[in-house]
Structure formats: structure tokens, C-alpha cells
Design a protein around this motif. Structure first.
Motif, PDB file in Angstrom:
ATOM      1  N   UNK A 134      -1.692   5.405   6.262  1.00  0.00           N
ATOM      2  CA  UNK A 134      -2.717   4.954   5.309  1.00  0.00           C
ATOM      3  C   UNK A 134      -2.252   3.810   4.428  1.00  0.00           C
ATOM      4  N   UNK A 135      -0.945   3.525   4.415  1.00  0.00           N
ATOM      5  CA  UNK A 135      -0.462   2.451   3.537  1.00  0.00           C
ATOM      6  C   UNK A 135      -1.104   1.108   3.898  1.00  0.00           C
ATOM      7  N   UNK A 136      -1.454   0.930   5.170  1.00  0.00           N
ATOM      8  CA  UNK A 136      -2.042  -0.348   5.593  1.00  0.00           C
ATOM      9  C   UNK A 136      -3.410  -0.534   4.934  1.00  0.00           C
ATOM     10  N   UNK A 188      -0.916  -5.450  10.365  1.00  0.00           N
ATOM     11  CA  UNK A 188       0.493  -5.499  10.789  1.00  0.00           C
ATOM     12  C   UNK A 188       0.955  -4.298  11.609  1.00  0.00           C
ATOM     13  N   UNK A 189       0.160  -3.241  11.695  1.00  0.00           N
ATOM     14  CA  UNK A 189       0.533  -2.125  12.576  1.00  0.00           C
ATOM     15  C   UNK A 189      -0.416  -1.994  13.773  1.00  0.00           C
ATOM     16  N   UNK A 198      -5.889  -3.150  -1.886  1.00  0.00           N
ATOM     17  CA  UNK A 198      -5.229  -3.764  -3.043  1.00  0.00           C
ATOM     18  C   UNK A 198      -5.332  -5.294  -2.983  1.00  0.00           C
ATOM     19  N   UNK A 199      -4.989  -5.855  -1.829  1.00  0.00           N
ATOM     20  CA  UNK A 199      -4.998  -7.317  -1.700  1.00  0.00           C
ATOM     21  C   UNK A 199      -6.422  -7.880  -1.806  1.00  0.00           C
ATOM     22  N   UNK A 222       0.798  -1.224   0.000  1.00  0.00           N
ATOM     23  CA  UNK A 222       0.000   0.000   0.000  1.00  0.00           C
ATOM     24  C   UNK A 222       0.830   1.273   0.000  1.00  0.00           C
ATOM     25  N   UNK A 223       2.143   1.148   0.195  1.00  0.00           N
ATOM     26  CA  UNK A 223       2.986   2.348   0.123  1.00  0.00           C
ATOM     27  C   UNK A 223       2.945   2.979  -1.262  1.00  0.00           C
ATOM     28  N   UNK A 224       2.505   2.222  -2.263  1.00  0.00           N
ATOM     29  CA  UNK A 224       2.355   2.823  -3.588  1.00  0.00           C
ATOM     30  C   UNK A 224       1.307   3.940  -3.565  1.00  0.00           C
TER      31      UNK A 224
END
Ligand code: FE2
Ligand code: FE2
Length: 478
Positions: A367-369, A395-396, A375-376, A228-230
Motif C-alpha cells: 500500500x505504500x505505493x 515503481x512496483x 501524498x504526491x 508512502x511508507x509513512x
């Protein structure tokens, strides 16, 4: 044949095919020879040694041996006196010590493509193979061909998907080269820990096991956890200091301009003095002006030096805030009037109390999470991999509910995610890959996680296993 088609593993199909061939044909042995498409050779494995434990691969040149002949012609054969047949290749017998008397050999096809040959060797009880035997054997070989073809297709799809995953990982990491290798390392660590949890026979995880599919699920979730860092804007993602580099350049240029302004003001004064008083009379005043100018320049230099210190991602002290406030009130004379030393935006940025990010920027990175999860969730995972998105999503999160984004607490966080969180924190600390920090030694990283475990944020039992089994040594020192 149902037995044959229930497996998608090549080695398993081979084993079952040989077993079926021996049983069905009442033979002493059987073998499955596969065609190497590149070389045209047939290859197969023979069991060696007393108990047949050692396995050696034998290769036949194109057309060599009875099997080579069958593969070339596509016609099944029964050879009841092998030793007298000129096509017979002794290679396997020589290696295994087995004596081949007779055999039935049929091509293994998928549709019209020949994949290899199936052999039954030495009819039991010293008998001969009969033509009647051939039909059943041909249909067995047909089943084997379909099973192999299925396994090939499955392998191909698997490879395709694996390739797509690693291309995706490359895409994430190329946006932020400083975190390169993080996803892969987190996957190695998490899978390592999962294996330990799977084996452990005491403590709260004694009853937890992961089958092959679950291990795969864990690996995919781990390798894609930060995808999600994209969705995070690049300048925010790689922001290392409180000001963005371009903004810092602007600030430095302004301070240069302020110094030049002071210089111009002093020179103007000098000209006025010289014009009104003459050189000798003005000497004392001029040197006073020079002194004042030097002091003024030094002050500006010191201010800039202080601002550069503020710009570091370290914690800003109370006095620091106050001094920043004072500087914000200073102004200089530009062409179009009085201007402040610092813009409101610069003051806001430089006042970040700790780290390099404003609240909004931190939220954007966090927000990457959610991006990862979204996405997944778009991937139509097979049933056995359906939990990949939710494993990665947490994961966070922390066990005490202070994590992000959902702030869920322990009961809601699956063990797969808890393992990943430990590995993610470890790698984030121990790898020198974050713009705002240097790597800490392994022992220090473990201490930091231990503290989090004590505070009830990460799973203490899993962390204990992580340390005990030295999982962290599985990624090379960076
Ligand atoms: Fe993350
Ligand atoms: Fe991560």
C-alpha cells in the motif's frame, strides 16, 4: 529587457546584462559587479587569456574602485578619463590586460536595495560617454536589478522546496533506519540512467530525450517514490521474522513454563513415591523419573528450536507444516486447566510459507505505493513537474502486468518509471538494508534483474543500458 527577464539563471542574466550594456552604450566591454551581502565586497568575473576563455573572479573591497563608490553613494557616474580618477581600481585591468579609458557606471537596484553595479567600458571609436547615455543605461540597470531579484527569489523558492524534500526523505527513512539512503541512491541511479537514455542514439530509446525540467521531475519522483511508507505501520514495515519480537518472547516464556511444569510434575511424583515407599525401595523408581524428566525437557527444547527455525523468513517445507500442525495439537497443564502449546495466531504466523509477512501485512506494505501517489498528488506541482506523482506511482508495476497496485502493463508504464523500477530493484538487492535479507553482490543483483528482464517484467533495453554504462557503480559499495 524581455530577453533579460526570460531567464531565471544568475549566470545567464549576468551574461545578457553585459551583452546589453555593451550594445546599448556602444562600448568595447561591459561588466556586472554584484554585492556580496556578507562582506560588502563587489565581485565580478573578467575574461582572461587570448580568447578570453579563462575566467577569474575579482573582488573589490567596500568602497574600492569606481563601482565601489557608485554602490556606496547610489549615484550613477560617467568617468571619461578613468586613468586620472583616484577612485579607479586597476585590479581588473592588471589581470585582463585590458586598458580602461572611460566608463559609465550605474547602481543596480531592486526596489531600494542595491545589488551591485553595471558598467560599460570604453566608448567605441575612441569617443566619450555623454550625459544622454546615462538615462538609457540607468533604465537598463533597473531591468537587470529586477531580473536578478527574480532569479534570487526563484532560487530561494527552489532551495526551500529542495529542503522540504530532503526533510521528507529523512522522515521516511528515520522510521526504518535499515533502509536509510535508499531514496537518495535510487534517485542517483535513475538520473544516471536517464542521462544515458537521453544520449543514446540507437535502439528503441534513440528518440527519447529529457530536458532539464524532465530530469528534475525524474529526480523528485525517484527521491520520493517510497514516501508512502509513512502510511505503513512501523512494526509491519520493519518486520523481519514471522513472529513480531514481543510475540516471540511470549512463546519462549511459555515454553519455559512448560518445562517448569514438567519439572513440578516429576517432583510431585517423587514426593508421593518417597512418602509411600521409603528411600531405598524408591531408588530405582526415582532414577526412572529423572530419566523421563530429562527426556521430556529435551523434547520441549527441540520443539522450541524447531519453532525458532520456522520463525525465520525462509521457505517452510511440507514436513515443516506437518510438524507445526502436530505441535499445535500438544497441550500442557496450567493452573487453570489444559492449554495448547501454540495459539491459533502463532500457528498462522509460523505457517507463512515464505518470507516474513502474512498476506495482510504484505498488502499493507504494498500500500505504500498508493500512499506515495496520494501524498504526491497533494503537492501543487508546477506544469513542468506535473508527472512526478504518476512516475512514482508505477515503481512496483511490471511490464507483464503482474506488479502492483494497478497491475497495468507495459504501454501504460512511462519510461521514467521503467528506469526507476530497475534502479529500485537493484538497490533493494545490493544494499544491505532490508530486514529480511542480506545484501547480494552487484553481479548477483544484476543477474536477478536480467532474469526479470528475460521474463518480460522489467524493460530489457533499459536494463542493457544500465549495465553497459555501469550505472550501478554510481552508488558506493555498501
Ligand atoms: Fe517501493
Ligand atoms: Fe524503493
Amino acid at each position: 529587457s524581455a530577453l533579460l527577464n526570460s531567464s531565471l539563471k544568475q549566470s545567464e542574466i549576468r551574461r545578457r546584462a553585459i551583452q546589453a550594456a555593451t550594445l546599448l552604450m556602444e562600448a568595447e566591454a561591459g561588466s556586472l559587479l554584484l554585492l556580496d551581502e556578507l562582506t560588502g565586497e563587489l565581485y565580478f568575473e573578467v575574461a582572461l587569456g587570448e580568447k578570453g576563455k579563462e575566467v577569474r573572479e575579482i573582488r573589490l573591497k567596500p568602497g574600492q574602485g569606481i563601482a565601489g563608490h557608485v554602490v556606496q553613494t547610489g549615484v550613477p557616474v560617467i568617468v571619461n578619463d578613468v586613468q586620472k580618477d583616484p577612485r579607479f581600481s586597476r585590479a581588473a585591468d592588471d589581470k585582463s590586460g585590458f586598458v580602461t579609458r572611460n566608463m559609465v557606471c550605474v547602481p543596480v537596484k531592486a526596489h531600494t536595495k542595491i545589488l551591485g553595479a553595471l558598467q560599460a567600458i570604453n566608448k567605441k571609436g575612441g569617443g566619450l560617454f555623454a550625459d544622454d547615455d546615462l538615462q538609457t543605461f540607468v533604465s537598463l540597470a533597473h531591468q537587470v536589478g529586477i531580473a536578478i531579484e527574480n532569479a534570487n527569489l526563484y532560487e530561494e523558492i527552489n532551495r526551500l522546496f529542495e529542503g522540504f524534500i530532503s526533510a521528507s526523505v529523512q522522515a521516511i527513512e528515520s522510521r526504518d533506519p535499515t533502509t536509510s539512503g535508499h531514496s537518495e541512491r535510487v534517485a542517483i541511479l535513475t538520473c544516471g540512467l536517464a542521462q544515458v537514455v537521453d544520449r543514446v542514439d540507437r535502439g528503441p530509446y534513440a528518440g527519447v530525450q529529457f530536458n532539464d525540467d524532465q530530469m528534475k521531475e525524474i529526480r523528485y519522483a525517484a527521491v520520493l517514490h517510497d514516501f508512502g511508507k509513512v502510511g505503513v505501520r512501523e512494526h509491519v514495515l520493519i518486520k523481519a521474522k514471522k513472529l513480531f519480537p514481543g510475540d516471540l518472547d511470549l512463546l519462549k516464556a511459555r515454553f519455559d513454563f512448560i518445562k517448569r511444569t514438567l519439572e513440578v510434575q516429576a517432583l510431585r511424583r517423587k514426593v508421593e513415591i518417597l512418602v509411600s515407599q521409603g528411600k531405598t525401595a524408591a531408588a530405582a523408581l526415582l532414577s526412572q523419573l529423572d530419566e523421563d524428566l530429562a527426556r521430556g525437557m529435551k523434547e520441549v527444547d527441540e520443539l522450541l528450536e524447531f519453532l525458532l527455525k520456522c520463525n525465520q523468513p525462509s521457505v517452510l517445507s511440507q514436513q515443516g507444516f506437518e510438524r507445526l500442525d502436530q505441535i499445535a495439537k500438544l497441550s500442557y497443564e496450567s493452573f487453570d486447566g489444559s492449554k495448547p502449546y501454540l495459539t491459533a495466531e502463532e500457528v498462522r504466523m509460523l505457517s507463512i510459507p515464505a518470507g516474513s509477512l502474512t498476506l495482510d501485512e504484505r498488502r499493507e506494505i504494498e500500500g505504500h505505493v498508493t500512499h506515495t501517489y496520494q501524498f504526491l498528488s497533494k503537492i501543487p506541482w508546477t506544469k513542468s513537474l506535473k508527472n512526478v506523482p504518476s512516475i512514482a506511482y508505477g515503481h512496483h508495476e511490471t511490464l507483464d502486468g503482474t506488479g502492483y497496485p494497478l497491475k497495468i502493463s507495459s504501454e501504460m508504464i512511462p519510461v521514467q518509471t521503467r528506469m526507476m523500477t530497475i534502479c529500485d530493484i537493484y538497490d533493494a538487492l545490493a544494499a544491505s538494508d532490508r530486514p529480511y535479507k542480506v545484501a547480494v553482490p552487484a553481479t548477483k543483483a544484476l543477474e536477478i534483474i536480467e532474469e526479470k528482464a528475460r521474463r518480460g517484467q522489467v524493460d530489457a533495453h533499459l536494463f542493457e543500458l544500465f549495465v553497459e554504462a555501469k550505472i550501478y557503480t554510481r552508488v558506493r559499495k555498501l
